[in-house]
Design a protein around this motif. Structure first.
Motif, PDB file in Angstrom:
ATOM      1  N   VAL A 157       0.855  -1.187   0.000  1.00 22.99           N
ATOM      2  CA  VAL A 157       0.000   0.000   0.000  1.00 22.99           C
ATOM      3  C   VAL A 157       0.891   1.238   0.000  1.00 22.99           C
ATOM      4  N   PHE A 158       1.465   1.577   1.163  1.00 22.99           N
ATOM      5  CA  PHE A 158       2.399   2.698   1.238  1.00 22.99           C
ATOM      6  C   PHE A 158       3.850   2.221   1.309  1.00 22.99           C
ATOM      7  N   THR A 159       4.079   1.081   1.932  1.00 22.58           N
ATOM      8  CA  THR A 159       5.435   0.584   2.124  1.00 22.58           C
ATOM      9  C   THR A 159       5.646  -0.702   1.340  1.00 22.58           C
ATOM     10  N   ALA A 160       6.914  -1.035   1.099  1.00 20.10           N
ATOM     11  CA  ALA A 160       7.238  -2.275   0.400  1.00 20.10           C
ATOM     12  C   ALA A 160       6.867  -3.472   1.275  1.00 20.10           C
ATOM     13  N   LYS A 161       6.294  -4.490   0.665  1.00 20.72           N
ATOM     14  CA  LYS A 161       5.706  -5.607   1.399  1.00 20.72           C
ATOM     15  C   LYS A 161       6.726  -6.358   2.251  1.00 20.72           C
ATOM     16  N   THR A 162       7.948  -6.462   1.804  1.00 17.30           N
ATOM     17  CA  THR A 162       8.948  -7.273   2.512  1.00 17.30           C
ATOM     18  C   THR A 162       9.752  -6.486   3.540  1.00 17.30           C
ATOM     19  N   THR A 163       9.470  -5.188   3.697  1.00 19.21           N
ATOM     20  CA  THR A 163      10.252  -4.347   4.599  1.00 19.21           C
ATOM     21  C   THR A 163       9.701  -4.403   6.017  1.00 19.21           C
ATOM     22  N   THR A 164      10.591  -4.413   7.012  1.00 18.39           N
ATOM     23  CA  THR A 164      10.181  -4.291   8.402  1.00 18.39           C
ATOM     24  C   THR A 164      10.720  -2.982   8.963  1.00 18.39           C
ATOM     25  N   PHE A 165      10.078  -2.500  10.016  1.00 22.64           N
ATOM     26  CA  PHE A 165      10.409  -1.185  10.560  1.00 22.64           C
ATOM     27  C   PHE A 165      10.512  -1.257  12.072  1.00 22.64           C
ATOM     28  N   VAL A 166      11.119  -0.212  12.644  1.00 24.99           N
ATOM     29  CA  VAL A 166      11.020   0.018  14.079  1.00 24.99           C
ATOM     30  C   VAL A 166      10.228   1.308  14.269  1.00 24.99           C
ATOM     31  N   LEU A 167       9.313   1.259  15.227  1.00 26.64           N
ATOM     32  CA  LEU A 167       8.427   2.387  15.503  1.00 26.64           C
ATOM     33  C   LEU A 167       8.752   2.915  16.889  1.00 26.64           C
ATOM     34  N   THR A 168       9.206   4.172  16.968  1.00 27.59           N
ATOM     35  CA  THR A 168       9.596   4.742  18.254  1.00 27.59           C
ATOM     36  C   THR A 168       8.358   5.168  19.036  1.00 27.59           C
ATOM     37  N   ASP A 169       8.575   5.559  20.286  1.00 32.72           N
ATOM     38  CA  ASP A 169       7.459   5.908  21.165  1.00 32.72           C
ATOM     39  C   ASP A 169       6.671   7.093  20.643  1.00 32.72           C
ATOM     40  N   ASP A 170       7.331   8.007  19.916  1.00 34.34           N
ATOM     41  CA  ASP A 170       6.624   9.158  19.345  1.00 34.34           C
ATOM     42  C   ASP A 170       6.234   8.913  17.888  1.00 34.34           C
ATOM     43  N   LEU A 171       6.211   7.637  17.479  1.00 36.30           N
ATOM     44  CA  LEU A 171       5.729   7.181  16.167  1.00 36.30           C
ATOM     45  C   LEU A 171       6.634   7.577  15.002  1.00 36.30           C
ATOM     46  N   GLU A 172       7.907   7.776  15.268  1.00 34.09           N
ATOM     47  CA  GLU A 172       8.833   7.912  14.141  1.00 34.09           C
ATOM     48  C   GLU A 172       9.111   6.518  13.592  1.00 34.09           C
ATOM     49  N   MET A 173       9.010   6.367  12.284  1.00 36.88           N
ATOM     50  CA  MET A 173       9.167   5.059  11.655  1.00 36.88           C
ATOM     51  C   MET A 173      10.521   4.993  10.959  1.00 36.88           C
ATOM     52  N   LEU A 174      11.332   4.002  11.343  1.00 38.30           N
ATOM     53  CA  LEU A 174      12.664   3.832  10.781  1.00 38.30           C
ATOM     54  C   LEU A 174      12.805   2.430  10.207  1.00 38.30           C
TER      55      LEU A 174
END
Length: 418
Positions: A157-174
Motif C-alpha cells: 500500500v504505502f510501504t514495500a511488502k517485505t520491509t520491516t520497521f522500528v516504531l519509536t514511542d513518538d511514532l517515528e518510523m525507521l
C-alpha cells in the motif's frame, strides 16, 4: 476481507525496565501501512470514529462537540443536503488506496460516481439533480480512481511488502536495521542493554484506536497504547500545556532523513550503498506527504491554503474509456460553499458547538456558565491564517478551543470604548 474486529497484529515491543516506557516496537509493512493511513484521515472522520468507538465522552479536545453541533444543526442552513453529508461523512482522498489495508479503521462508504442518462452531468452523490431533460441518475465506473489498487503486483500500500520497521514511542518510523536501533538507544541515553526487556503483544482494532487517539494528544503514544491505564489519564489532564502559537518557519517541520544523517558524528566511517526504490509506490508516498482534499470539498469561503484532487477524466463505457468534460461535474455543495449565502448569523461556543442564535439560548448559556451579564464584553477580531491555525491546534487538545486559540490575539486587541 476479514472484519476489522478479527484482524490481529503481533508486535515485539522493547521497553525500559522500571520506567514503564516503550522504547520501540518492531513492525511489519502491514502494520506500518495502517499507522501511515492515519495521515489520510479527515478530522471529521476521526471525530465520528471516536464517537462510535468511545461514545459521547470528549476524547479529542473540541472535535466531539464540533461534530455533534453539526449533526444537530438544521439542514436548512446548508446549500444542499449533500454538502451537509460531506461534512458529517467526509471522504478520504486516498480511500481506494486504503481499501487494501489489512485493517481498515475508516468505515466511510466508498465513493461512487453517478451521471445522468446523457452523461452531460456527473456527481459523487446519488440525489444530486441536474438541469438536463432526463435527469435520471445512474452509477458509472471511473477507471482513473482504481489505478492505485493495481499499481504493483506485491500487494503493498504505502510501504514495500517485505520491509520491516522500528516504531519509536513518538511514532517515528525507521527501517529495521542496526543503525536505527543504535540511533534510538543513543537518543534515550541507554548504555546498558540489561535495562531493556522484550514483550510480544497481540494488537487489534481496540489497540489501534488507542494509538490513533494517543497520537493526537500525547508525545508518547506507543507507551499510551501498551500501558493505557497508567499514562492516558496524565496525558489527557496535561494536554493543554502543549498548545503553542502556530509556527510557519521551515524549522517547524520534522527532520528529514538527510538532516538526521548530517547530525551524526562526522568522524564515523562511511560506505557507499545503492538504494533501490519502487517507482510505482512514490505516488502513494506523495499522498501521505502532500495530501489533497477529495474533488468538490474546497469552499469559496476558506482560510487555509488547501488543494483538491482533479476530477476523473474518463469513465468506463461499453466500448472503452469515454471522456468526461470538466464542466460536467456538479458541485455537491450547490454554489461553492457549504452554508447558504443568506446572511444567517451563527453562534460558536468555546468548545466549537455551532448553532443559530436566539435571545433565550444566549441567556440560558450565561446562566449555565454562571457568568454575570456585567462580566461580558464585546470584542471584534479578524480571523486569518494565524488565528485559524491557532484555533485548529487548540481544538485538538482542549475543550476551550476559542479561549486557548484566540488568547494570544485578544491580548493584542485594545478594549472597545463603551
Amino acid at each position: 476481507m476479514a472484519a476489522a474486529e478479527e484482524v490481529k497484529f503481533s508486535l515485539k515491543v522493547v521497553m525500559i525496565k522500571g520506567r514503564n516506557k516503550v522504547l520501540y516496537a518492531e513492525i511489519d509493512s502491514d502494520f506500518a501501512d495502517v499507522i501511515l493511513s492515519f495521515l489520510t484521515f479527515p478530522l471529521g472522520t476521526i471525530a465520528r470514529l471516536f464517537i462510535k468507538h468511545y461514545g459521547n465522552t470528549p476524547i479529542l479536545g473540541s472535535l466531539n462537540s464540533l461534530y455533534a453541533g453539526l449533526f444537530n444543526l438544521d439542514g436548512s442552513h446548508f446549500g444542499t443536503e449533500a454538502g451537509r453529508l460531506m461534512l458529517l461523512n467526509p471522504r478520504n482522498a486516498s480511500q481506494f488506496l486504503c481499501s487494501t489495508l489489512k485493517l481498515q479503521i475508516d468505515d466511510t462508504p466508498p465513493i461512487k460516481f453517478f451521471a445522468c442518462r446523457t452523461h452531460k452531468c456527473v456527481s459523487v452523490y446519488y440525489k444530486m439533480r441536474c438541469l438536463c431533460p432526463d435527469s435520471t441518475i445512474n452509477e458509472i465506473w471511473i477507471d482513473d480512481f482504481f489505478q492505485y489498487l493495481f499499481r504493483s503486483g506485491n500487494g503493498s500500500v504505502f510501504t514495500a511488502k517485505t520491509t520491516t520497521f522500528v516504531l519509536t514511542d513518538d511514532l517515528e518510523m525507521l527501517i529495521n536495521s542496526p543503525a536505527s536501533i543504535f540511533q534510538i538507544l543513543r537518543r534515550n541515553f541507554i548504555e546498558d542493554a540489561n535495562t531493556l526487556e522484550e514483550k510480544t503483544l497481540i494488537v487489534g482494532l481496540k489497540e489501534i484506536m488507542e494509538l490513533l487517539k494517543a497520537s493526537l494528544v500525547s508525545k508518547t503514544p506507543l507507551t499510551d497504547m501498551v500501558l493505557p491505564t497508567r499514562t492516558m489519564a496524565a496525558t489527557l489532564d496535561g494536554r493543554t500545556k502543549y498548545i503553542a502559537p502556530a509556527k510557519y518557519e521551515s524549522d517547524a517541520l520534522p527532520r528529514t532523513r538527510t538532516q538526521t544523517s548530517q547530525n551524526m558524528s562526522s568522524n564515523s566511517k562511511k560506505i557507499n550503498v545503492k538504494a533501490f526504490v519502487q517507482k510505482s509506490s512514490s505516488r502513494a508516498t506523495t499522498r501521505l506527504l502532500e495530501p489533497l482534499l477529495p474533488q468538490g470539498y474546497l469552499s469559496l469561503n476558506r482560510i487555509f491554503s488547501l488543494k483538491e484532487e482533479l476530477p476523473p477524466s474518463h469513465y468506463k463505457g461499453i466500448l472503452g474509456p469515454l471522456p468526461i468534460p470538466a464542466k460536467s461535474w456538479i458541485d455537491p455543495k450547490g454554489k461553492g460553499s457549504f452554508v447558504k449565502e443568506a446572511r444567517t448569523l451563527f453562534v460558536v461556543t468555546d468548545d466549537l458547538v455551532v448553532s443559530t442564535p436566539s435571545s433565550i439560548s444566549i441567556i440560558s448559556t450565561l446562566n449555565q456558565m454562571k457568568i454575570p451579564i456585567s462580566d461580558v464584553e464585546e470584542r471584534e477580531l479578524g480571523i486569518g491564517m494565524e488565528e485559524a491555525s491557532s484555533i485548529l491546534q487548540a481544538s485538538l487538545t482542549s475543550t476551550y478551543a476559542l479561549t486557548n486559540g484566540l488568547k494570544p490575539f485578544l491580548k493584542r486587541q485594545p478594549k472597545q470604548e463603551k
